[in-house]
Design a protein around this motif. Structure first.
Motif, PDB file in Angstrom:
ATOM      1  N   GLN A   1      48.774  34.907  89.270  1.00  0.00           N
ATOM      2  CA  GLN A   1      47.806  35.997  89.292  1.00  0.00           C
ATOM      3  C   GLN A   1      48.383  37.237  88.615  1.00  0.00           C
ATOM      4  O   GLN A   1      47.661  37.991  87.950  1.00  0.00           O
ATOM      5  CB  GLN A   1      47.410  36.299  90.744  1.00  0.00           C
TER       6      GLN A   1
ATOM      7  N   SER B   1      38.988  28.900  85.666  1.00  0.00           N
ATOM      8  CA  SER B   1      39.340  28.855  87.094  1.00  0.00           C
ATOM      9  C   SER B   1      38.928  30.165  87.739  1.00  0.00           C
ATOM     10  O   SER B   1      39.744  31.033  88.022  1.00  0.00           O
ATOM     11  CB  SER B   1      40.843  28.639  87.242  1.00  0.00           C
ATOM     12  N   ASP B   2      37.629  30.303  87.953  1.00  0.00           N
ATOM     13  CA  ASP B   2      37.115  31.584  88.436  1.00  0.00           C
ATOM     14  C   ASP B   2      36.926  31.579  89.946  1.00  0.00           C
ATOM     15  O   ASP B   2      36.684  30.536  90.558  1.00  0.00           O
ATOM     16  CB  ASP B   2      35.780  31.882  87.756  1.00  0.00           C
ATOM     17  N   ASN B   3      37.045  32.743  90.523  1.00  0.00           N
ATOM     18  CA  ASN B   3      36.691  32.937  91.934  1.00  0.00           C
ATOM     19  C   ASN B   3      36.353  34.406  92.140  1.00  0.00           C
ATOM     20  O   ASN B   3      36.717  35.260  91.333  1.00  0.00           O
ATOM     21  CB  ASN B   3      37.838  32.503  92.854  1.00  0.00           C
ATOM     22  N   ARG B   4      35.654  34.686  93.209  1.00  0.00           N
ATOM     23  CA  ARG B   4      35.110  36.037  93.344  1.00  0.00           C
ATOM     24  C   ARG B   4      36.175  37.078  93.705  1.00  0.00           C
ATOM     25  O   ARG B   4      35.957  38.272  93.513  1.00  0.00           O
ATOM     26  CB  ARG B   4      33.945  36.082  94.340  1.00  0.00           C
TER      27      ARG B   4
ATOM     28  N   GLU C   1      39.206  37.160  92.274  1.00  0.00           N
ATOM     29  CA  GLU C   1      39.735  37.581  90.977  1.00  0.00           C
ATOM     30  C   GLU C   1      38.714  38.449  90.249  1.00  0.00           C
ATOM     31  O   GLU C   1      39.072  39.423  89.578  1.00  0.00           O
ATOM     32  CB  GLU C   1      40.090  36.357  90.121  1.00  0.00           C
TER      33      GLU C   1
ATOM     34  N   GLY D   1      32.469  32.523  84.738  1.00  0.00           N
ATOM     35  CA  GLY D   1      33.085  31.204  84.847  1.00  0.00           C
ATOM     36  C   GLY D   1      32.593  30.297  83.741  1.00  0.00           C
ATOM     37  O   GLY D   1      31.434  30.360  83.355  1.00  0.00           O
TER      38      GLY D   1
ATOM     39  N   LEU E   1      29.657  33.210  88.408  1.00  0.00           N
ATOM     40  CA  LEU E   1      30.675  32.230  88.778  1.00  0.00           C
ATOM     41  C   LEU E   1      30.263  30.841  88.295  1.00  0.00           C
ATOM     42  O   LEU E   1      29.082  30.567  88.088  1.00  0.00           O
ATOM     43  CB  LEU E   1      30.867  32.234  90.285  1.00  0.00           C
TER      44      LEU E   1
ATOM     45  N   ARG F   1      29.180  27.147  88.173  1.00  0.00           N
ATOM     46  CA  ARG F   1      28.395  26.321  89.083  1.00  0.00           C
ATOM     47  C   ARG F   1      27.849  25.123  88.315  1.00  0.00           C
ATOM     48  O   ARG F   1      27.599  25.186  87.111  1.00  0.00           O
ATOM     49  CB  ARG F   1      27.258  27.104  89.710  1.00  0.00           C
TER      50      ARG F   1
END
Lengths: 209, 209
Positions: B65, B90-93, B95, B109, B134, B136
């Motif tokens: 990170q 490699s997304d997430n909320r 980050e 994403g 993001l 999906r």
DNA sequence: GAAAATCGGGATGGTCTCATCCCTATTAAA
DNA sequence: TTTAATAGGGATGAGACCATCCCGATTTTC
């Protein structure tokens, strides 16, 4: 008629890979699947000549070697007569060997994988039985894309912008002429036309005009 | 004239993102950089209106990170007046929030990121100040691409193949007409032409013709 | 100084796609 | 059964891009 299937979850990459496959065959149909489920369903109902697989699919752990092998293995077993090409962002030569052993005919790293490689990869496969292209950083200058240019004009600008120092423009024109089966004079004409457009509209030109 | 920079190491994805940016602006120039070094060099010599960044670049640990933040932070500081869009596989909320705090205007994403999103993303930014999309999984049917079809024909086949059950063809024609600013009759004509081509050449048609 | 390379275009014909308008059957829905 | 939807085309003009051939002027290189 050639039939191909591309299994890749990233939409833009999937479409790009589908374009690559299309560019390699005169007349073909290419299917794109976002998930292993969709792919498996299509593999049941169709015979494919070529299957392109990214093992990092939704629902699987992209860092788990077991998962990655399982994905490819399932697809290879579902289409035993097809050529299987594995494309991945996190490539290494050990994984390449593992996939080769379970039946893959090519293993390609995404980084530095340029447009137009597919025909080369297929050549590798037919001559050597296997094609390996690991990721590598090849670029030293940026790419330039201008919306005002036609495709031909854009291509000659690309070639000219990446011209090695000392290389004459005439040689670039000849290279383009050779690659596209056109006259070197035509390539020169495209270059002049492209540069004139960019100058006229005040675009900053790449170094080396 | 609009100037953009796309920083992404995977060549096909970089070119796809550059196309996306180009499609969003009438007249623009888009630069593509494979590495942070190339990007930094261009950021020194140019002013960009838009910078698209994939933080997983060569030379950095994509799982660290710290590295990912450092990459984006460096680029934001080198182009303070630009709009910054982060695109990652490699997304997430969490980050997303981190990048938002250091100045990014969008976080996207890659999975399920469809062609044509960029104008929507830019709308989000100008109305809400930030755009979050993001990854999906959205697909339930595969994409079909046929090399014999023209772009217009391919598009109407895409729309028709993903038609929800119960939807009339006329509605699809109307949708395409609306999207491209053409006549619904023209859309119907393209569909007929496309299907005739596929039938004539013995292509297996998608379910639902 | 002579030869080669580069600059900066004009003009043209062919091909392809786009977008439209037109026509007649046949099938499905109200 | 009457209407709407679908099937299956023909024809056409506008515009873009492709590829080529042509011209003269300037600059670089040997």
């Amino acid at each position: 008629m050639f039939r191909a299937l591309v299994i890749e979850d990233q939409t833009l990459m999937r479409l790009a890979l589908m374009n690559e496959v299309q560019a390699s065959f005169e007349d073909c149909s290419v299917l794109g699947a976002e998930t292993l489920e969709i792919a498996a369903s299509e593999l049941q109902n169709n015979n494919f000549d070529l299957v392109v697989i990214d093992p990092g699919l939704p629902g699987f752990d992209p860092t788990s070697q077991t998962d990655r092998i399982a994905v490819v293995d399932k697809i290879v077993e579902a289409s035993p007569s097809a050529i299987h090409v594995v494309v991945t962002g996190s490539d290494n030569r050990f994984e390449a060997e593992e996939f080769r052993q379970i039946g893959a005919a090519a293993y390609l790293g995404k980084t530095g994988l340029p447009p137009g490689v597919f025909s080369d990869v297929l050549d590798d496969i037919s001559t050597n039985g296997f094609s390996l292209r690991l990721s590598r950083v090849a670029m030293t200058k940026p790419d330039y894309r201008y919306s005002v240019l036609t495709p031909r004009e854009q291509e000659i600008i690309d070639l000219m912008a990446h011209r090695a120092p000392g290389v004459k423009r005439k040689e670039i024109f000849a290279a383009m002429a050779d690659r596209f089966g056109i006259d070197a004079g035509s390539a020169e004409r495209y270059f002049k036309q492209a540069r004139a457009k960019l100058m006229r509209q005040g675009h900053p030109l790449p170094r080396g005009l």
